[in-house]
Write a protein that holds these residues in place. Sequence first.
Motif, PDB file in Angstrom:
ATOM      1  N   ALA A  55      -1.960   4.622  -5.441  1.00  0.00           N
ATOM      2  CA  ALA A  55      -1.232   4.317  -4.206  1.00  0.00           C
ATOM      3  C   ALA A  55      -2.195   4.011  -3.066  1.00  0.00           C
ATOM      4  CB  ALA A  55      -0.323   5.484  -3.840  1.00  0.00           C
ATOM      5  N   PHE A  56      -3.297   4.761  -2.995  1.00  0.00           N
ATOM      6  CA  PHE A  56      -4.293   4.538  -1.938  1.00  0.00           C
ATOM      7  C   PHE A  56      -4.866   3.121  -2.044  1.00  0.00           C
ATOM      8  CE2 PHE A  56      -8.625   4.727  -0.210  1.00  0.00           C
ATOM      9  CZ  PHE A  56      -8.382   5.282   1.041  1.00  0.00           C
ATOM     10  N   SER A  57      -5.152   2.686  -3.261  1.00  0.00           N
ATOM     11  CA  SER A  57      -5.683   1.343  -3.482  1.00  0.00           C
ATOM     12  C   SER A  57      -4.689   0.274  -3.036  1.00  0.00           C
ATOM     13  CB  SER A  57      -6.030   1.161  -4.959  1.00  0.00           C
ATOM     14  OG  SER A  57      -6.463  -0.143  -5.224  1.00  0.00           O
ATOM     15  N   ILE A  58      -3.413   0.492  -3.358  1.00  0.00           N
ATOM     16  CA  ILE A  58      -2.354  -0.455  -2.966  1.00  0.00           C
ATOM     17  C   ILE A  58      -2.224  -0.501  -1.447  1.00  0.00           C
ATOM     18  CG2 ILE A  58       0.144  -0.889  -3.054  1.00  0.00           C
ATOM     19  CD1 ILE A  58       0.031   0.499  -5.892  1.00  0.00           C
ATOM     20  N   ILE A  59      -2.228   0.668  -0.816  1.00  0.00           N
ATOM     21  CA  ILE A  59      -2.080   0.754   0.634  1.00  0.00           C
ATOM     22  C   ILE A  59      -3.231   0.057   1.350  1.00  0.00           C
ATOM     23  CG2 ILE A  59      -2.101   2.368   2.591  1.00  0.00           C
ATOM     24  CD1 ILE A  59      -0.550   4.331   0.716  1.00  0.00           C
ATOM     25  N   LYS A  60      -4.455   0.286   0.887  1.00  0.00           N
ATOM     26  CA  LYS A  60      -5.626  -0.333   1.523  1.00  0.00           C
ATOM     27  C   LYS A  60      -5.591  -1.855   1.380  1.00  0.00           C
ATOM     28  CE  LYS A  60      -8.545   1.610   3.258  1.00  0.00           C
ATOM     29  NZ  LYS A  60      -8.658   2.046   4.681  1.00  0.00           N
ATOM     30  N   LYS A  61      -5.045  -2.328   0.272  1.00  0.00           N
ATOM     31  CA  LYS A  61      -4.958  -3.762   0.035  1.00  0.00           C
ATOM     32  C   LYS A  61      -3.852  -4.410   0.860  1.00  0.00           C
ATOM     33  CE  LYS A  61      -4.310  -7.150  -3.683  1.00  0.00           C
ATOM     34  NZ  LYS A  61      -4.084  -7.344  -5.148  1.00  0.00           N
ATOM     35  N   ILE A  62      -2.691  -3.740   0.929  1.00  0.00           N
ATOM     36  CA  ILE A  62      -1.519  -4.320   1.594  1.00  0.00           C
ATOM     37  C   ILE A  62      -1.572  -4.134   3.117  1.00  0.00           C
ATOM     38  CG2 ILE A  62       0.999  -4.116   1.801  1.00  0.00           C
ATOM     39  CD1 ILE A  62       1.062  -3.390  -1.160  1.00  0.00           C
ATOM     40  N   LYS A  63      -2.165  -3.021   3.554  1.00  0.00           N
ATOM     41  CA  LYS A  63      -2.301  -2.695   4.982  1.00  0.00           C
ATOM     42  C   LYS A  63      -0.940  -2.638   5.702  1.00  0.00           C
ATOM     43  CE  LYS A  63      -6.957  -4.626   5.494  1.00  0.00           C
ATOM     44  NZ  LYS A  63      -7.189  -4.894   4.072  1.00  0.00           N
ATOM     45  N   PRO A  64      -0.059  -1.728   5.284  1.00  0.00           N
ATOM     46  CA  PRO A  64       1.231  -1.606   5.967  1.00  0.00           C
ATOM     47  C   PRO A  64       1.075  -0.975   7.348  1.00  0.00           C
ATOM     48  CG  PRO A  64       0.950   0.189   4.413  1.00  0.00           C
ATOM     49  CD  PRO A  64      -0.231  -0.731   4.221  1.00  0.00           C
ATOM     50  N   THR A  65       2.059  -1.217   8.201  1.00  0.00           N
ATOM     51  CA  THR A  65       2.068  -0.568   9.518  1.00  0.00           C
ATOM     52  C   THR A  65       2.788   0.775   9.467  1.00  0.00           C
ATOM     53  OG1 THR A  65       4.078  -1.799  10.104  1.00  0.00           O
ATOM     54  CG2 THR A  65       1.966  -2.739  10.787  1.00  0.00           C
ATOM     55  N   VAL A  66       3.612   0.969   8.446  1.00  0.00           N
ATOM     56  CA  VAL A  66       4.344   2.226   8.276  1.00  0.00           C
ATOM     57  C   VAL A  66       4.833   2.309   6.830  1.00  0.00           C
ATOM     58  CG1 VAL A  66       6.609   1.285   8.951  1.00  0.00           C
ATOM     59  CG2 VAL A  66       6.134   3.731   9.306  1.00  0.00           C
ATOM     60  N   ILE A  67       5.037   3.530   6.352  1.00  0.00           N
ATOM     61  CA  ILE A  67       5.579   3.762   5.005  1.00  0.00           C
ATOM     62  C   ILE A  67       6.838   4.602   5.136  1.00  0.00           C
ATOM     63  CG2 ILE A  67       5.193   4.957   2.794  1.00  0.00           C
ATOM     64  CD1 ILE A  67       2.254   4.117   3.024  1.00  0.00           C
ATOM     65  N   PHE A  68       7.882   4.195   4.411  1.00  0.00           N
ATOM     66  CA  PHE A  68       9.155   4.923   4.444  1.00  0.00           C
ATOM     67  C   PHE A  68       9.423   5.526   3.077  1.00  0.00           C
ATOM     68  CE2 PHE A  68      13.885   4.953   4.023  1.00  0.00           C
ATOM     69  CZ  PHE A  68      14.125   5.962   4.955  1.00  0.00           C
ATOM     70  N   SER A  69       9.596   6.853   3.041  1.00  0.00           N
ATOM     71  CA  SER A  69       9.804   7.570   1.782  1.00  0.00           C
ATOM     72  C   SER A  69      11.198   8.169   1.723  1.00  0.00           C
ATOM     73  CB  SER A  69       8.784   8.697   1.639  1.00  0.00           C
ATOM     74  OG  SER A  69       9.119   9.529   0.545  1.00  0.00           O
ATOM     75  N   LYS A  70      11.900   7.860   0.629  1.00  0.00           N
ATOM     76  CA  LYS A  70      13.250   8.394   0.432  1.00  0.00           C
ATOM     77  C   LYS A  70      13.241   9.634  -0.463  1.00  0.00           C
ATOM     78  CE  LYS A  70      17.542   8.513   1.106  1.00  0.00           C
ATOM     79  NZ  LYS A  70      17.510   9.907   0.675  1.00  0.00           N
TER      80      LYS A  70
END
Length: 358
Positions: free
Chosen positions: A87-102
């Motif tokens: 997940a960390f690798s995906i996040i660093k690549k995509i660079k989201p401004t926020v993450i929403f968890s259900k």
Amino acid sequence: MNEKTIILTGGGTAGHVSLNEAIIPSLQEAGYNVHYIGSHDGIEKELITNAFPSLPYHSISSGKLRRYFSVQNFTDPFKVMAGVTQAFSIIKKIKPTVIFSKGGFVSVPVVIAAKLANIPVVVHESDVTPGLANKISLPFASHIFTVFKETMKHLPNDKSTCTGSIIRQQLFEGNRERGLALCGFTAEKKVLLVMGGSLGSVIINDALRENLPSLLEKYQIIHLCGKGNADKKLENLQGYCQFEYVTTELPDLLYATDFVVSRAGSNSIFEFLALHKPMLLIPLSAAKSRGDQILNANLFKKQGFAHVLDEEQLTKESFMEAIQMLEQKAEEMIDQMLEVEHPKTPKEMVALITQYEK
């Protein structure tokens, strides 16, 4: 174009996906590039990829969070650790401004990875008491939203807000005639919809099918029985229509429905409430769950929205008695439902989530 990116996560059951499904179109309309992180083979992958084929879906490793002894409790933490790395690798690549968890077990590695990457996380809790995944995620979250006011007492006051229910707009676009036609039903008889949650319920399926001859004298029946639970012997039974699972058909089926028998998952019961459908709730027992459905059901009963039959009391006879009680109380339930404030829209939920973006 300065397009912002958001990552959604959540899975394990349809209840941990439905709100994400509801807000994706509103996020896209607001100009967000939406990505989804889920498990390799969970229900979230099927639901999201079917509903949004072009939306990027990223699979990660995830371990199940168990409250009971299992040998897998010793191996699954390594799966969670692997999931955090992925997940960390995906996040660093995509660079989201926020993450929403259900919520759901797949969300935990994503939330932890987001904290490591310094990305704000907004969590949503549908049940009266927070689930285990959301309890673990809470220290890493910027904010948590709840459906029930009663949930607030379990959360820090400085980073929690009760929004009430959020209902997907498509649910209000159903058509009774289309729903009846889909099942081959007429307008002469009342329609009873019976469902056991996204995974189905053997005990509810059995109670219904044992009573089919009597029930079909008075009702037409829509049965959402769960994947692999359809009974071929009943396929051509007049007045009875079974589906293993439905997606786009659900709004039409609900508009065709007069009474509902269901488990007591938060998302489903708030949808029935929004559409003013009298309901008999059979919550998952405490022996099979953490008891969240029991709390949900009893709160709805207290507010006059539902009749409740405990799973431990479910028999062929008690099922029929509860159906009779449901019909007797139906008008009273509808009157109580009409007093409830209209649920928030997905667009309103998007505005709440995105105020925490980096």
